[in-house]
Design an enzyme around this catalytic site. Structure first.
Site, PDB file in Angstrom:
ATOM      1  N   PHE A 368      51.944  39.334  35.323  1.00 40.35           N
ATOM      2  CA  PHE A 368      50.719  38.829  34.719  1.00 40.35           C
ATOM      3  C   PHE A 368      49.931  37.942  35.669  1.00 40.35           C
ATOM      4  O   PHE A 368      48.824  38.276  36.059  1.00 40.35           O
ATOM      5  CB  PHE A 368      51.043  38.109  33.407  1.00 40.35           C
ATOM      6  CG  PHE A 368      51.494  39.053  32.332  1.00 40.35           C
ATOM      7  CD1 PHE A 368      50.586  39.602  31.443  1.00 40.35           C
ATOM      8  CD2 PHE A 368      52.833  39.420  32.221  1.00 40.35           C
ATOM      9  CE1 PHE A 368      50.982  40.494  30.469  1.00 40.35           C
ATOM     10  CE2 PHE A 368      53.244  40.322  31.240  1.00 40.35           C
ATOM     11  CZ  PHE A 368      52.322  40.860  30.361  1.00 40.35           C
ATOM     12  N   GLU A 369      50.449  36.817  36.050  1.00 36.60           N
ATOM     13  CA  GLU A 369      49.647  35.875  36.834  1.00 36.60           C
ATOM     14  C   GLU A 369      50.536  35.113  37.794  1.00 36.60           C
ATOM     15  O   GLU A 369      51.050  34.051  37.474  1.00 36.60           O
ATOM     16  CB  GLU A 369      48.903  34.913  35.894  1.00 36.60           C
ATOM     17  CG  GLU A 369      47.738  34.207  36.547  1.00 36.60           C
ATOM     18  CD  GLU A 369      46.901  33.457  35.529  1.00 36.60           C
ATOM     19  OE1 GLU A 369      45.669  33.589  35.569  1.00 36.60           O
ATOM     20  OE2 GLU A 369      47.482  32.730  34.705  1.00 36.60           O
ATOM     21  N   GLN A 370      50.719  35.683  38.969  1.00 34.43           N
ATOM     22  CA  GLN A 370      51.454  34.962  40.011  1.00 34.43           C
ATOM     23  C   GLN A 370      50.526  34.717  41.191  1.00 34.43           C
ATOM     24  O   GLN A 370      49.658  35.532  41.511  1.00 34.43           O
ATOM     25  CB  GLN A 370      52.693  35.730  40.456  1.00 34.43           C
ATOM     26  CG  GLN A 370      52.449  37.103  41.073  1.00 34.43           C
ATOM     27  CD  GLN A 370      53.662  37.602  41.829  1.00 34.43           C
ATOM     28  OE1 GLN A 370      54.226  36.894  42.666  1.00 34.43           O
ATOM     29  NE2 GLN A 370      54.080  38.811  41.521  1.00 34.43           N
TER      30      GLN A 370
END
Length: 540
Positions: A368-370
């Site tokens: 998702f959001e790294q």
């Protein structure tokens, strides 16, 4: 003509679609979960290629948050109808198991560098779409492989064709025009017209070591029937395990202004006794010719040639030059770098205060959001180095240097802290860890001073990877941890089902804050330095 050594696009550059407009050649390749979507390279001579643009670059076009590894943007097809460019691609949301969620879109642009439109939805019946502009009747036809979750009798159920227009979308009858050969797994269709024949080039055998380019044709009718090429597969190394270019398949055809024909195709160069393609699936080129029987043949084929005659002379010096990326004065991220999945870049990085700032988000490997900014590994051996300024408060905040493939295989040297806030260096390793995605403990932590920037480096020589570190002001780098197996960062160790990992090795900078406090890590520069090793496989 001078010879070049394949591949022409080294490193992760799979599923090539080639196009010539005037004297300019363009190749579009898949990017999967890496953002922005689709790479388009440009050349004037078929030997020297420069990255021109990644056209799927904003949220209204593409948002990949949630893509599993090796999903995302598959198999683009780049065409031109005399007025504008068309780019067709699949956005894959799920690939493992009996079902595949594959949504096909088209974007257009008046010029290759844009502006590129928002996507036009086409269908979701399969993947690897292409668009054919019939030069005689002016119609456009949309083709894609057809997926059958029932396996009656095949999951790869054939090549589906239907007429398409920009105003009306898909229209008229749809027909499966080609079911493939006994090699199975037919995909990657491209259509051409020549001397009264419609030609259909497809990929078969899966994208690993049984891959091939298959050619068929129909006399005068795009709907078929299609007969197979006398050789069946015009490019394949599947029966030649010692050929220097393996996994050859998924191709496309182009003609020069002088009338010479070339075919570009996907390939891999495995290393070590385990046959691991660390550089991923790359793009190669082959010289081809039309026979008296109106069939296309690859010169010295069907086994792909390592050395090929092309109009231009390859600039070796550019390929071997050290790349130093100075973030202290940069206002835009260099085009060599990509990140993962998200169009919302201000949440994960920014060029501010004389540095590349990474804002700690989710764990490395998150779908998702790294916060990870990296570039492709394009050489078998290289050195990489960066300088980080990071003040973690506990063990859930870490940032540093990573050799990365996906959540299931990476090596990561990071600056972190103990539960009491004492800074330390840690080495995280996820070695072929599918499906658990677990970490392996490969080295003890090392305490470092509470203040001061830290230089982090790695050296890869063929399959040997060694990390290094030093505090700012120290001349000599010190080894950190054991020699690791760099071949782990490869397609063959990416996890998923067999032959189900599709990207390539990257090296770059990352930051995580598992507390949710968005701790900032600041990077001053990044260096990528190509090197040589006796075990490199440039000459096969």
């Amino acid at each position: 003509m001078p010879q070049i050594r394949n591949p022409i696009l080294p490193g992760f550059n799979p599923d090539p679609s080639i196009l010539r407009v005037g004297s300019d050649y363009y190749i579009a390749t898949s990017t999967f979960e890496w953002y922005p979507g689709v790479q388009i390279h440009h050349s004037k001579d078929l030997a020297n290629w420069d990255l021109l643009i990644r056209p799927l670059s904003r949220g209204s076009q593409l948002d990949g948050r949630g893509w599993p590894d090796s999903c995302g943007v598959w198999a683009p097809c780049l065409t031109h109808d005399g007025e504008k460019f068309y780019l067709v691609y699949t956005d894959v949301k799920r690939k493992d198991g009996s079902f595949k969620d594959t949504h096909n879109y088209i974007v257009t642009a008046p010029k290759i560098d844009g502006p590129w439109s928002d996507p036009i939805y086409v269908n979701s019946s399969g993947f690897d779409p292409s668009l054919f502009h019939d030069p005689e009747n002016g119609k456009k036809y949309f083709a894609n492989m057809l997926w059958d979750h029932r396996r009656r009798p095949r999951m790869f159920a054939g090549i589906r064709l239907q007429e398409w227009s920009e105003k009306g979308g898909l229209t008229g009858p749809r027909k499966t025009i080609f079911h493939g050969t006994d090699l199975d797994l037919v995909e990657g269709p491209h259509l051409y017209k020549r001397n009264g024949y419609y030609y259909l080039l497809t990929a078969e055998g899966g994208t690993s070591y049984h891959h091939a380019c298959t050619l068929a044709r129909s006399k005068g009718d795009i709907w078929g029937p299609y007969e197979e090429h006398p050789q069946k597969h015009i490019v394949a190394s599947k029966d030649h395990p010692n050929a220097p270019l393996q996994r050859a398949g998924h191709g496309d055809i182009v003609e020069t202004p002088e009338g010479k024909t070339y075919l570009v195709h996907l390939t891999g160069r495995p290393t070590s006794q385990f046959r691991r393609c660390v550089l991923g699936r790359e793009t190669a080129i082959q010289e081809a010719y039309w026979g008296d029987d109106d069939w296309l043949y690859v010169k010295n084929g069907p086994v792909p040639s390592l050395h090929v005659d092309v109009p231009g002379t390859f600039d070796e010096s550019k390929y071997w030059a050290e790349q130093r990326y100075d973030f202290t004065k940069a206002t835009e991220l260099h085009q060599d770098f990509q990140w993962l999945r998200t169009p919302d870049t201000p949440r994960i990085f920014g060029l501010k205060n004389g540095a590349l700032e990474l804002y700690g988000r989710e764990s490395i490997g998150s779908w998702f959001e790294q916060s990870l900014v990296a570039r492709r590994q394009t050489h078998f051996s290289y050195d990489a180095e960066t300088m980080i300024d990071f003040q973690p408060e506990d063990e859930r905040q870490f940032a540093g240097l990573t050799a990365y493939y996906c959540r299931y295989n990476f090596f990561y040297l990071g600056v972190s802290a103990t539960a009491e806030g004492k800074r330390e260096l840690i080495l995280m390793s996820s070695e072929n860890s599918y499906p658990e995605g677990k970490l392996d403990k490969v080295a003890p932590f090392v305490e470092i001073p509470q203040k001061g920037r830290v230089k982090l480096a790695l050296s890869i020589r063929a399959k040997r990877l060694q990390f290094y570190w030093a505090m700012e002001g120290e001349e000599k780098l010190k080894e950190f941890g054991p020699v690791l197996d760099a071949s782990i960062v490869s397609d063959e160790c990416g996890g998923h089902q067999a032959d189900g990992s599709f990207t390539g090795a990257f090296v770059g900078m990352a930051a995580s804050d598992l507390n949710g406090d968005v701790k900032t890590a600041r990077f001053e520069y990044f260096v990528y330095r190509p090197e040589h090793d006796a075990h490199d496989r440039y000459e096969g």
